[in-house]
Design an enzyme around this catalytic site. Structure first.
Site, PDB file in Angstrom:
ATOM      1  N   GLU A 188       0.774  -1.234   0.000  1.00 37.65           N
ATOM      2  CA  GLU A 188       0.000   0.000   0.000  1.00 37.65           C
ATOM      3  C   GLU A 188       0.811   1.293   0.000  1.00 37.65           C
ATOM      4  OE1 GLU A 188      -2.932  -0.222   3.133  1.00 37.65           O
ATOM      5  OE2 GLU A 188      -4.044  -1.752   2.066  1.00 37.65           O
ATOM      6  N   GLU A 209      -5.795  -8.259   0.206  1.00 40.48           N
ATOM      7  CA  GLU A 209      -6.513  -7.961   1.439  1.00 40.48           C
ATOM      8  C   GLU A 209      -7.955  -7.625   1.120  1.00 40.48           C
ATOM      9  OE1 GLU A 209      -4.921  -4.879   4.022  1.00 40.48           O
ATOM     10  OE2 GLU A 209      -2.890  -5.679   3.809  1.00 40.48           O
TER      11      GLU A 209
END
Ligand code: PNW
Length: 454
Positions: A172, A360
């Site tokens: 991320e 995720e």
């Protein structure tokens, strides 16, 4: 619930991979053990007002000591793969320089334990625990951190890489750059356009350098990166809001996608930040390494409205908080599974991308045990809806190969401390007892039904 899981299981391709995910600082604890150096999160979590009740990852889920039982737990779920992260400050306590053999030995044991249990190994090199020693130079705003990251990659891949199934460089970049250097919500808590622009380019560059370093040692290692992209929607049908949504796409997604997959920054991004990014000749080629796969983390949509303030910085788009009539998880994020399918289609339409894993997806619901049971039906509903979209997308021509549920267990939820629980396993932080929630039983039934059907 089990029969519903079976119906869903049938919708996935036979070779679809199921897993669970965690990250080092969120679960390991043992912050000062076996030579681990401090990270920016150790420092940040001790600063007043940064993390809920000044919680820290000092102990977390004590996974550093309980890893064998935790691997047994993963095995008991029947999943194919485990996504975890390697703590840079365990491997190189100062970020560069002397290697800490005891830190490497922990991951050596962990990986062997995964292989003994037939679990595929999906590590991430950086899930936010930057060695504190690198802050002196400016952390992610300094180009020298990209050099250090390439050296760290070299150490890890040399020692452990023979047993990796797939390696991710970053988790991320949006959180590392936007959240940590522009909004100041995550460590190191910077809030400036200068820091944000510099960090963005250094993180992109470090990704490319890391891919090169890994492949220099193991040319066949499947390399990827994990992005939390935003499914952006205009708040209204007005042309202004639609244009704002397009700018928000470039600002939040394109800023990571375009350099990695096209070797360039979008024009709007360059206009706004180019002079602060300190791009050097050859950087874009370095960033633009062909990848074998990429990971998408998805939780919630982003709804934006044109920002009419004359001096508003790029992208002149305000994020509209979810209205009260939509379903929210306990962390306040809107439940909107359609966003996941829309987003994947959108990015495959815009970019030439390798196969994708959902690295995720999951939900925060803070249900506590009642008579030994954690009845988290709301999480089951969330997962069921999102996995239906995943199955549907995986059966189109989009190469969607697998799904990692966030998270294996409740853990240190960054600025929210231990208050927010994303696990399918409940953790009692006083006793370190793990208890499977109803959602864990549901996920196990889904994975089992998928296995027996193929
Ligand atoms: C991701 N936000 O983090 C991370 O990869 C995980 O470590 C984390 O536990 C999980 O999602 C759940 O939050 C995010 O504020 C944290 O926009 C915060 C945000 C986004 C992602």
């Amino acid at each position: 619930a089990t029969s519903l899981a079976k119906t869903l299981a049938q919708k996935f391709p036979d070779d679809f991979l199921f897993g669970v995910a965690t990250a080092a600082y969120q679960i390991e604890g043992a912050a000062r053990e076996d030579g681990r150096g401090p990270s920016i999160w150790d420092a940040f979590s001790k600063m007043p007002g940064r993390v809920y009740q000044q919680h820290s990852g000092d102990v977390a889920c004590d996974h550093y000591h309980l890893w064998e039982a935790d691997l047994d737990l993963i095995k008991s779920l029947g999943v194919d793969a485990y996504r975890f992260s390697i703590a840079w400050p365990r491997v190189l306590p100062d970020g560069r320089g002397p290697v800490n053999e005891k830190g490497l030995a922990f991951y050596d044991r962990l990986i062997d334990g995964m292989l003994e249990r037939g679990l595929k190994v999906f590590p991430t090199l950086y899930h936010w625990d930057l060695p504190l020693g690198l802050s002196g130079d400016g952390g992610w705003t300094a180009r020298s951190t990209a050099d250090a990251f390439a050296d760290y990659t070299d150490v890890v891949v040399r020692r452990l890489g023979d047993r990796f199934d797939a390696l991710a460089t970053f988790n991320e970049p949006w959180c590392i750059c936007h959240l940590s250097h522009l909004y100041g919500i995550h460590a190191p808590g910077e809030a400036s356009i200068e820091a944000f622009a510099a960090a963005t380019h250094v993180v992109n560059l470090a990704h490319g350098r890391s891919v090169q370093a890994a492949r220099a040692i193991r040319p066949d290692l499947p390399m990827g990166t994990v992005l939390n992209l935003h499914s952006v929607y205009p708040h209204s049908d007005s042309a202004e809001d639609k244009a704002a949504a397009e700018r928000a796409f470039a600002f939040n997604n394109g800023i990571y996608l375009s350099p990695v997959f096209k070797g360039e920054y979008d024009a709007g991004v360059l206009d706004a930040f180019g002079d602060k990014m300190r791009i050097k000749a050859g950087d874009m080629e370095t960033i633009n390494q062909p990848l074998d796969w990429w990971g998408l983390n998805y939780y919630t949509p982003m709804r934006v409205q044109h920002d009419a303030t004359p001096t508003a910085p790029y992208p002149q788009a305000n994020i509209v908080p979810p209205s009260t009539d939509v379903p929210l998880t306990d962390i306040g994020w809107e439940v909107f599974e359609t966003g996941l399918g829309d987003l994947i289609r959108e990015v495959y339409a815009r970019y030439d991308l390798p196969p994708c894993y959902i690295t995720e997806n999951g939900a925060c619901y803070n249900d506590e045990p009642v008579d030994g049971t954690i009845a988290d039906q709301r999480r089951i509903d969330y997962l069921d809806k999102h996995l239906a979209v995943v199955a549907e997308t995986a059966s189109t021509d989009i190469p969607l190969k697998g799904y990692f549920l966030w998270s294996l267990m409740d853990n240190f939820e960054w600025a929210e401390g231990y208050k927010m629980r994303f696990g399918i396993t409940h953790v009692d932080y006083t006793t370190q007892v793990r208890t499977l929630k109803d959602s864990a039983h549901w996920y196990r039934a889904l994975v089992e039904a998928h296995k027996s059907g193929r």
